[in-house]
Design an enzyme around this catalytic site. Sequence first.
Site, PDB file in Angstrom:
ATOM      1  N   ASP A  46     166.216   9.892  40.429  1.00  0.00           N
ATOM      2  CA  ASP A  46     164.755   9.777  40.050  1.00  0.00           C
ATOM      3  C   ASP A  46     164.375   8.566  40.712  1.00  0.00           C
ATOM      4  OD1 ASP A  46     162.109   9.388  38.755  1.00  0.00           O
ATOM      5  OD2 ASP A  46     162.589  10.785  37.150  1.00  0.00           O
ATOM      6  N   HIS A  89     163.633  13.602  39.316  1.00  0.00           N
ATOM      7  CA  HIS A  89     162.380  13.632  38.421  1.00  0.00           C
ATOM      8  C   HIS A  89     161.900  14.969  38.256  1.00  0.00           C
ATOM      9  CE1 HIS A  89     158.689  11.333  37.241  1.00  0.00           C
ATOM     10  NE2 HIS A  89     158.046  12.421  38.007  1.00  0.00           N
ATOM     11  N   SER A 140     156.241  11.038  33.310  1.00  0.00           N
ATOM     12  CA  SER A 140     155.913  10.649  34.581  1.00  0.00           C
ATOM     13  C   SER A 140     154.763   9.645  34.642  1.00  0.00           C
ATOM     14  CB  SER A 140     155.861  11.808  35.409  1.00  0.00           C
ATOM     15  OG  SER A 140     155.851  11.869  36.841  1.00  0.00           O
TER      16      SER A 140
END
Length: 210
Positions: free
Chosen positions: A153, A183, A56
């Site tokens: 995502d 995600h 991330s």
Amino acid sequence: MASHSAASGQPLRCRLGPDHPAPAAVEDAYAGLCGLAERAGDLNIDIDRIAIGGASAGGGIAAALALLAHDRAEIRPVFQLLLYPMLDDRTTTRTDLDTLKVRVWTPKSNRYGWSSYLGDAVAGPDVSPYAAAARREDLTGLPPAWIGVGTLDLFHDEDVEYARRLSDSGVPCDLDVIPGAFHGFDLVFPKAEVSREFWRRQARALKGAL
């Protein structure tokens, strides 16, 4: 991230926004990388076999770290492992993302995250590639990469595009797109087979690189 300074032996921690905006985090990551190299002998580390990575926002910092290490040419990681990395602040201006059925990381989260990191500069003309790696025009000479991201995502498009640009620049890059994954899916459902396989693929990529 946490590492140790070779000079002081004290923990070196990554500063976070908004109290410490870009490029503080990547500079701290670079200091940690250099500290690791300086203590390579004590830690029995082969400095020619160091990989970097993150997930991330951490994946975005790792991608920026690869750029910074390449440009400073003091230490060269041999691989970058990027899990659904946050690479492009300009996604905050995409109104089409508001209609996507994404989970965990939403367009609102994205705008907040990038604004915390870049302040008023977000999506503007003066954002450094060391803050948003997708801003870099020339990707040649970077270490080989593995990028994993799900189709649901928010970062899917920017990650796929970055993988394409790496490959077009002659940088070996394996892109692993997980159908239906959102995600952080592997953290939300760590025991699911799709998550286990995702981790196995990362392990194989890292093992192959080193």
